[in-house]
Structure formats: structure tokens, C-alpha cells
Design an enzyme around this catalytic site. Sequence first.
Site, mmCIF file in Angstrom:
data_model
loop_
_atom_site.group_PDB
_atom_site.id
_atom_site.type_symbol
_atom_site.label_atom_id
_atom_site.label_comp_id
_atom_site.label_asym_id
_atom_site.label_seq_id
_atom_site.Cartn_x
_atom_site.Cartn_y
_atom_site.Cartn_z
ATOM 1 N N HIS A 266 -0.176 -7.654 1.839
ATOM 2 C CA HIS A 266 -0.179 -6.547 2.597
ATOM 3 C C HIS A 266 1.033 -7.085 3.869
ATOM 4 O O HIS A 266 1.566 -5.999 4.911
ATOM 5 C CB HIS A 266 -1.473 -6.576 3.441
ATOM 6 N N ASP B 48 2.518 -1.733 1.471
ATOM 7 C CA ASP B 48 1.313 -0.860 2.285
ATOM 8 C C ASP B 48 0.650 0.163 1.224
ATOM 9 O O ASP B 48 1.193 0.288 -0.061
ATOM 10 C CB ASP B 48 1.772 0.182 3.305
#
Length: 419
Positions: A390, A394
Site C-alpha cells: 500500500h 492504491d
Amino acid sequence: MAIEQMKMPQLGESVTEGTISKWLVSPGDHVNKYDPIAEVMTDKVNAEVPSSFTGTITKLSAAEGDTLQVGEVFCEIEVEGSAQQSAKEAEAAPVQSETKEADQTNADQSQKKRYSPAVLRLADEHGIDLAAVQGTGAGGRITRKDLLKLIESGGVKETAAPVSDGTGQTEPAKPSQAKAAPSISSMPGDVELPVTPIRQAIAANMLRSKHEIPHAWTMMEVDVTNLVTRRNQLKDQFKAKEGFNLTFFAFFVKAVAQGLKEFPEMNSMWAGDKIVQKKAINVSIAVATDDALFVPVIKDADEKTIKGIAKDIHELASKVRQGKLKQSDMEGGTFTVNNTGSFGSIQSMGIINYPQAAILQVESIVKRPMIVNGMIAARDMVNLCLSLDHRVLDGLVCGRFLQRIKQILEGIDEQTSVY
């Protein structure tokens, strides 16, 4: 005669240490230059190390299972040469080594915060704060030997805030102690299995991945009925012509390679102060043996046909199972695809293959009742499960990436060529 030292080589661009998994020679053995003398295992590859000299093995400086830093001596070989020159070099070497080590330890701390997988694993197992450890490696780097010495001595001193005694007075905080590994008692009938060097390396790499990468996870369902039909139409003729199997996995890897080409963000790596978007699309594939997991690489997968990818899968898997995998076969991967469906899994959450940014689990193809044009029909369905870093990726780009793979796979029909 002269004594020459063999040192631990660097088996990969980011490798800092290696474990002697097996000696192929003994003291007194004669070896020729380039003869293999040891099997060395790192978190990236298990490779044979060749001799740099022709001569007689006089000393093995490490036992099987020992982990050495790159550049550490692991054996000595007696070769023909000038004994006088060798003696002078041997006499001067310790002084130079000590001076250099002291200078690096005291002045250069540029590498202090770069930790190897083995160091991270040991620190986690024993509750050691690496910020409080003085490293003796190059650039102040903390080595495995530093931590082992620390554990044997009983702990590490840390600079901590003073502790209040409740009267307004304070007393110095006590140094923390290294936390012992959990003690598990064996009961009658239990079987104790030794942890092999390769299992230690896998554990260290997985631990590093989970420690450093904030994992997120998503899944998409794909109707691969037409893919199954097309592959079944071609498989017998393909095997007779090519000599190896046309697997479902080859279709999935090809679709992933196409998706990576269209969504280059997925083909990236986290590098601290920047994100490196790799140009080459090199797909790592997971191949398991009875006691280990290897991740060889299909190079430039986007430029290959389904047949070319199927050939690479066959050859790499054969090398793994025959113990012939080379270091070069394991290098350069930018994205991993894992065929978890081969043993019946329908949903799983993969641990990212550090330092890549994502791993895709291709699950088992299962016949299920689905609604097609308002009617119930039996369809071949598969789940694609994506774990992502992350920091780099995204949900939006990952969702679009999976949608594109879904579109490619569901678009396969009777006209699709594997050549």
C-alpha cells in the site's frame, strides 16, 4: 606453496550473507579451478560456489548451517606459488583488516540501518532493539554475529527515559534484556524436525516482507469457461508437437504480463525515498518442492507467446525439481504469480515477494452455477487474489489492473492462438 583464502561471494545484487548448506569437499581434497566446493544458500538462491584456485583444501572455516557475511573467509586452499610472498601478505592482512574495521565501525555508520533478513529474524525472535546495537560490519552494519554475541551475553543496553518512583524523584531505566525464543516442550510421540538453511531463508524473507510492507488485499472473480474449452481443444495436439504440457497457468501468466504492460504502476518497487517503476516485465512464479519454495523468473514475459511462457514454466519447474536451478534463473523478478489453485485452493492471501509491490494468487478453477442472460448455467470460475504494497499501490489502479486481466481471460475464444 602458498595458502589462498576463499571468501563468501556476493550471490545477487542485494545479498549480504550466505549460509553453507553443504560442503562438497573435505580437508585434504584436491580441487581444480572452477570445481564446485560448497552449496551456499541465500534468501534468493541456492547455488554452488566454485573454487577460485587449483590446489589442496587445507581448512574449512565454517560448518554446514553457518551463515557468513559476504567477504568472510570460509575455506583455505594450498596452491603452488611463492611462499615468501604469501607469508608477507598473510602477516600484513590482519593489521589492515583490523584498522579498516575499526575505522568503519567508529567513523562510517552509513550502513547501520540496512538490515539483512537473518538479522531482522533474530532481532524479532529475541526482542532486540536494533537501534541500540553497535554493528561491527562495513559502514556500521549490524551482522548476525553481532546479535548472536549479544544474545549469549544476555541482553542489550538501551537509552530509555527515566522511571518515576512516585515521589517526584526519578531513577535510571534498567537496560532491557534480549527476549528468549519461546520454549516449546516436546511430548512423547512428538517429532522434532531441524530447521534447514533453506527453510530459515524462506522464513527470514517472509518475515522481512511482513515487517516492512503494509499489505492490502483484494479479489476478483473471473469466468474462464471459454479459456478451459480452448485449452482442452489444444492440449493433446500441443503436447504431441511441443513435447510439454499446455497448462492453464500459462494463459494466466500471459494475461498478467499484458496487464503489467498496460498498468506499469503495478510493475514497481518501493525504494525508500522513491518508487522505481521497472521497464522489464519479469514474472516470478512460485515452484514448490517437498520442503522448500523457489521463485524462478520468466524474463520479458510480455514479449512471449502463451507457448513461450508454457515452455519457460516447464523448464524452470524441471530445474527446481532436479536441483539444477541457477542464480540467474532467480534474478530480476518484478511481479509474482502463484498457482495456488494447483492444490485446490479457492481463496488465499499471498505474502509479497520482497521487494516487489504485489503478488497474484491464481486459485482453482471450479464449476459453479452462474446467471448468464437471465438463466442458470454451469460455468468455470476462478478467483484472482491480489496482495499489494500500500506504499506503492492504491485500490484504484489495482482494481483496474484486475479488471483488465479479467477482460483478457474472458475474451479468449476458439480463435485464440497460443503461438
